[in-house]
Design a protein around this motif. Sequence first.
Motif, PDB file in Angstrom:
ATOM      1  N   ASN A  30       0.860  -1.181   0.000  1.00  0.00           N
ATOM      2  CA  ASN A  30       0.000   0.000   0.000  1.00  0.00           C
ATOM      3  C   ASN A  30       0.895   1.229   0.000  1.00  0.00           C
ATOM      4  OD1 ASN A  30      -1.929   1.933   0.242  1.00  0.00           O
ATOM      5  ND2 ASN A  30      -2.537   1.391   2.318  1.00  0.00           N
ATOM      6  N   ARG A  31       1.028   1.862  -1.127  1.00  0.00           N
ATOM      7  CA  ARG A  31       1.933   2.989  -1.274  1.00  0.00           C
ATOM      8  C   ARG A  31       1.285   4.313  -0.875  1.00  0.00           C
ATOM      9  NH1 ARG A  31       6.728   1.677  -3.080  1.00  0.00           N
ATOM     10  NH2 ARG A  31       6.969  -0.290  -4.154  1.00  0.00           N
ATOM     11  N   ASN A  32      -0.003   4.282  -0.571  1.00  0.00           N
ATOM     12  CA  ASN A  32      -0.704   5.483  -0.124  1.00  0.00           C
ATOM     13  C   ASN A  32      -0.421   6.659  -1.052  1.00  0.00           C
ATOM     14  OD1 ASN A  32      -2.431   6.902   1.423  1.00  0.00           O
ATOM     15  ND2 ASN A  32      -1.363   6.531   3.345  1.00  0.00           N
ATOM     16  N   ARG A  33      -0.708   6.460  -2.319  1.00  0.00           N
ATOM     17  CA  ARG A  33      -0.392   7.425  -3.370  1.00  0.00           C
ATOM     18  C   ARG A  33      -1.057   8.769  -3.145  1.00  0.00           C
ATOM     19  NH1 ARG A  33      -1.859   2.642  -7.385  1.00  0.00           N
ATOM     20  NH2 ARG A  33       0.146   1.593  -7.372  1.00  0.00           N
ATOM     21  N   ALA A  34      -2.305   8.735  -2.724  1.00  0.00           N
ATOM     22  CA  ALA A  34      -3.051   9.985  -2.570  1.00  0.00           C
ATOM     23  C   ALA A  34      -2.455  10.844  -1.459  1.00  0.00           C
ATOM     24  CB  ALA A  34      -4.512   9.678  -2.277  1.00  0.00           C
ATOM     25  N   ILE A  39       1.097  15.488   0.239  1.00  0.00           N
ATOM     26  CA  ILE A  39       2.331  15.944   0.874  1.00  0.00           C
ATOM     27  C   ILE A  39       3.203  16.679  -0.142  1.00  0.00           C
ATOM     28  CG2 ILE A  39       4.512  15.149   1.886  1.00  0.00           C
ATOM     29  CD1 ILE A  39       2.859  12.938   3.278  1.00  0.00           C
ATOM     30  N   LEU A  40       3.316  16.128  -1.349  1.00  0.00           N
ATOM     31  CA  LEU A  40       4.100  16.772  -2.406  1.00  0.00           C
ATOM     32  C   LEU A  40       3.532  18.142  -2.748  1.00  0.00           C
ATOM     33  CD1 LEU A  40       6.334  16.570  -4.620  1.00  0.00           C
ATOM     34  CD2 LEU A  40       4.578  15.569  -6.088  1.00  0.00           C
ATOM     35  N   MET A  41       2.213  18.224  -2.846  1.00  0.00           N
ATOM     36  CA  MET A  41       1.577  19.502  -3.166  1.00  0.00           C
ATOM     37  C   MET A  41       1.823  20.521  -2.054  1.00  0.00           C
ATOM     38  SD  MET A  41       0.509  18.951  -6.133  1.00  0.00           S
ATOM     39  CE  MET A  41      -0.466  20.345  -6.555  1.00  0.00           C
ATOM     40  N   ALA A  46       1.662  24.178  -3.498  1.00  0.00           N
ATOM     41  CA  ALA A  46       0.554  24.948  -2.931  1.00  0.00           C
ATOM     42  C   ALA A  46       0.927  26.431  -2.892  1.00  0.00           C
ATOM     43  CB  ALA A  46       0.244  24.446  -1.526  1.00  0.00           C
ATOM     44  N   LYS A  47      -0.077  27.286  -2.680  1.00  0.00           N
ATOM     45  CA  LYS A  47       0.194  28.724  -2.615  1.00  0.00           C
ATOM     46  C   LYS A  47       1.163  29.065  -1.491  1.00  0.00           C
ATOM     47  CE  LYS A  47      -3.707  30.722  -4.889  1.00  0.00           C
ATOM     48  NZ  LYS A  47      -4.534  31.872  -4.974  1.00  0.00           N
ATOM     49  N   GLY A  94       0.102  13.144 -11.926  1.00  0.00           N
ATOM     50  CA  GLY A  94       1.076  13.654 -12.874  1.00  0.00           C
ATOM     51  C   GLY A  94       2.201  14.404 -12.192  1.00  0.00           C
ATOM     52  N   TYR A  95       1.870  15.091 -11.106  1.00  0.00           N
ATOM     53  CA  TYR A  95       2.905  15.808 -10.362  1.00  0.00           C
ATOM     54  C   TYR A  95       3.917  14.831  -9.761  1.00  0.00           C
ATOM     55  CZ  TYR A  95       0.895  20.461 -10.646  1.00  0.00           C
ATOM     56  OH  TYR A  95       0.452  21.670 -11.097  1.00  0.00           O
ATOM     57  N   GLN A  96       3.447  13.718  -9.241  1.00  0.00           N
ATOM     58  CA  GLN A  96       4.369  12.733  -8.682  1.00  0.00           C
ATOM     59  C   GLN A  96       5.286  12.177  -9.767  1.00  0.00           C
ATOM     60  OE1 GLN A  96       1.069  10.590  -6.853  1.00  0.00           O
ATOM     61  NE2 GLN A  96       2.284  10.461  -4.978  1.00  0.00           N
ATOM     62  N   LYS A  97       4.709  11.866 -10.928  1.00  0.00           N
ATOM     63  CA  LYS A  97       5.502  11.298 -12.014  1.00  0.00           C
ATOM     64  C   LYS A  97       6.465  12.323 -12.596  1.00  0.00           C
ATOM     65  CE  LYS A  97       1.879   8.026 -13.154  1.00  0.00           C
ATOM     66  NZ  LYS A  97       0.811   7.691 -14.100  1.00  0.00           N
ATOM     67  N   CYS A  98       5.988  13.568 -12.743  1.00  0.00           N
ATOM     68  CA  CYS A  98       6.849  14.616 -13.306  1.00  0.00           C
ATOM     69  C   CYS A  98       7.870  15.124 -12.294  1.00  0.00           C
ATOM     70  CB  CYS A  98       6.008  15.782 -13.818  1.00  0.00           C
ATOM     71  SG  CYS A  98       5.191  15.435 -15.376  1.00  0.00           S
ATOM     72  N   THR A  99       7.663  14.884 -11.018  1.00  0.00           N
ATOM     73  CA  THR A  99       8.627  15.288 -10.003  1.00  0.00           C
ATOM     74  C   THR A  99       9.780  14.303  -9.939  1.00  0.00           C
ATOM     75  OG1 THR A  99       6.921  16.359  -8.686  1.00  0.00           O
ATOM     76  CG2 THR A  99       8.929  15.755  -7.543  1.00  0.00           C
ATOM     77  N   ALA A 100       9.506  13.037 -10.114  1.00  0.00           N
ATOM     78  CA  ALA A 100      10.549  12.016 -10.003  1.00  0.00           C
ATOM     79  C   ALA A 100      11.615  12.195 -11.085  1.00  0.00           C
ATOM     80  CB  ALA A 100       9.918  10.632 -10.097  1.00  0.00           C
TER      81      ALA A 100
END
Length: 188
Positions: A30-34, A39-41, A46-47, A94-100
């Motif tokens: 369980n990678r808890n993607r959401a 956390i990444l945002m 985030a603003k 997409g943010y997770q994939k584009c961040t890696a």
Amino acid sequence: MMQAVLEDVKRAEEHVLNFKGSIKGHRVVNRNRARRHLILMDDYFAKDALFADHFRPCFWIRKTVFDRLYHGARSYDDYFVLKKDVVETIGFSGYQKCTAAPRMLAYGTAADSWDEYLQMSKSTCGDAMVRFATVVVEVFVPPYLREPTVADTERLLTISEARGWPGLLGSLDFMQWKWRNCSKALQG
């Protein structure tokens, strides 16, 4: 999108999967993607992001350039669009994939090094890197890596002449000259 992410977090916490993956004997992690997306945002996008002032040192690119790459990736390849899989589990954003990919490029790290922070497996990070590189080549090479036009050449010659190097066209040795490195006789 955020509502879907929050619903998936709630469902993942309440629901225990009763299968062991598509291959018998393999366990499902369980990678808890959401939650990792949120956390990444909060950390970067985030603003009032936690690391808003440290975006460039972390990625080695400006946030505006990252945003352009992210939107180019989303428009070219739907791999970078948030989707649900067959069992209705939300995938990586997409943010997770584009961040890696840019962070692996910036730091020269292996694909499995982002498992701790992004909770992405080695294979997912590697796939994201290959697809991100493909997007950069297909989308951004034609407009940015083209032969210079006559107007481009004239503009570069004007810039080099204003810097005191008439007739110089695109030599990095002289365009990035630091006067502190010159001998005392040539300074000024």
